[in-house]
Design an enzyme around this catalytic site. Structure first.
Site, PDB file in Angstrom:
ATOM      1  CG  ASN A 213      -2.359  -1.005   0.990  1.00  0.00           C
ATOM      2  OD1 ASN A 213      -2.523  -1.139  -0.040  1.00  0.00           O
ATOM      3  ND2 ASN A 213      -2.688  -1.471   2.137  1.00  0.00           N
ATOM      4  CG  HIS A 218      -4.691   2.647   0.100  1.00  0.00           C
ATOM      5  ND1 HIS A 218      -4.707   1.670   1.323  1.00  0.00           N
ATOM      6  CD2 HIS A 218      -3.985   3.657   0.371  1.00  0.00           C
ATOM      7  CE1 HIS A 218      -3.824   2.191   2.270  1.00  0.00           C
ATOM      8  NE2 HIS A 218      -3.653   3.354   2.023  1.00  0.00           N
ATOM      9  CD  GLU A 248      -3.029  -6.971   6.324  1.00  0.00           C
ATOM     10  OE1 GLU A 248      -2.080  -6.871   7.092  1.00  0.00           O
ATOM     11  OE2 GLU A 248      -3.960  -6.310   6.162  1.00  0.00           O
TER      12      GLU A 248
END
Length: 345
Positions: A213, A218, A248
């Site tokens: 990220n 993102h 995640e």
């Protein structure tokens, strides 16, 4: 009319795709009394998809075979083996099978895609009223599948979401220790239902996801999550339950005969991810922890055990698979005074 309303109410009350399909077939059987009705869905990888068929009514009085959402629904066959069904799936059009004047295939779809093929075989061609009934049932199915997917599926990956985890977990836990009768299939069929099925819960965590990220943004992080969801669907059997649990973190509810079965399946996922080339990101890895479900287990207790194993996998250098139950045998246990959780480290 009252029986029709009862059936429609029954359809609206179902909370998973399998029982919804079963209820649709029951409704069609009640309203038009066909010789045969079935729903065919595609399962497996994008490279080699197969038909999974759920039959409600068979020819020559053969009995209806039910199935359970947490068990193998039976054998599958390649898409090419049912060419008329494949045409219906790909075109989205109603297909008349030429070998029989009253043998029709109907696409079942959501707002986004065709998800299954409905097969109906009657002695005579459907009357205008029966055609209207089938059209109405298909429209109602489309509406309910859309609501169902919105409620139980993760919007990004299409995997099951956290809300649907507890109910499926409880159904699996209730089967533990039961000798489940297994229907007889031919010797050459690919998969057989399991007796005395055992279940494992696996937690899959992307390694160093924050770095993805931070370095790529993102949107690329979301792309990684989407691709991992696709890899997971291709790596496991169609009856396994796959979840995006948040961020995640992903869950897998596995069934099998032996601990080696669970480890082999999870290791296959780990190595597949490690060898996959993710666009722009390149390679990445996952750490996996898993535990066997026990009689009387709760979702939170099983998750905590598997999550402890993930923590051990991270400490061991990531990109590995850790069995909590083996860990419990190899390490002394200590209870945290602050959280009451079991800790090994």
């Amino acid at each position: 009319m009252s029986r029709l309303l009862d059936h429609l109410a029954d359809l609206a009350g179902h909370r998973d795709r399998d029982t919804l399909d079963e209820a649709v077939m029951r409704l069609i059987d009640e309203l038009i009394c066909p010789q045969y009705v079935a729903i065919h869905r595609t399962v497996g990888s994008l490279e080699a998809p197969r038909w999974l068929t759920h039959v409600y009514k068979r020819h020559r009085g053969e009995p209806y075979r039910s199935y359970e959402a947490t068990r193998d629904a039976g054998p599958t066959v390649p898409l090419e083996s049912l060419p008329y069904h494949l045409t219906c799936l790909q075109s989205g059009e109603i297909v008349r099978v030429t070998q029989a004047p009253a043998h029709w295939l109907y696409p079942l779809q959501t707002d986004n895609e065709i998800v299954a093929v409905l097969e109906v075989w009657q002695l005579n061609a459907p009357s205008p009223e029966e055609a209207r009934i089938l059209s109405a049932v298909r429209r109602y199915y489309r509406h309910l599948r859309g609501l169902l997917d919105e409620n139980e599926r993760d919007a990004l990956t299409g995997l099951l979401n956290r809300k649907s985890f507890d109910e499926t977990f409880v159904r699996a836990a209730l089967q533990l220790g039961n000798d489940v009768p297994a229907p007889q299939f031919k010797a050459d069929e690919r998969r057989r239902p399991l007796r005395n099925t055992r279940y494992w819960l696996g937690v899959v965590d992307i390694d160093n996801f924050k770095r993805i990220n931070d370095e790529f943004g993102h949107l690329m992080g979301d792309e990684v999550l989407l691709l991992l969801g696709q890899i997971m669907r291709h790596s496991f059997r169609h009856e396994e339950h796959l979840y995006r649990f948040g961020g995640e973190e992903f869950l897998v509810l596995l069934s099998g005969d032996r601990p080696a079965d669970a480890r082999q399946a999870l290791e296959r996922l780990r190595t597949t991810v490690a060898s996959h080339d993710f666009p722009r990101v390149g390679s990445l890895t996952v750490s996996i922890g898993y535990t066997e479900l026990q009689p009387g287990d709760t979702p939170s207790a099983a998750f905590e055990r598997a999550d402890q194993a993930v923590y051990k996998a991270k400490r061991d250098g990531r990109n590995c698979c850790v069995d909590f139950d083996k860990l419990a045998l190899d390490h002394p246990l200590a209870e945290s005074a602050n959280t009451g959780m079991v800790e090994f480290f």
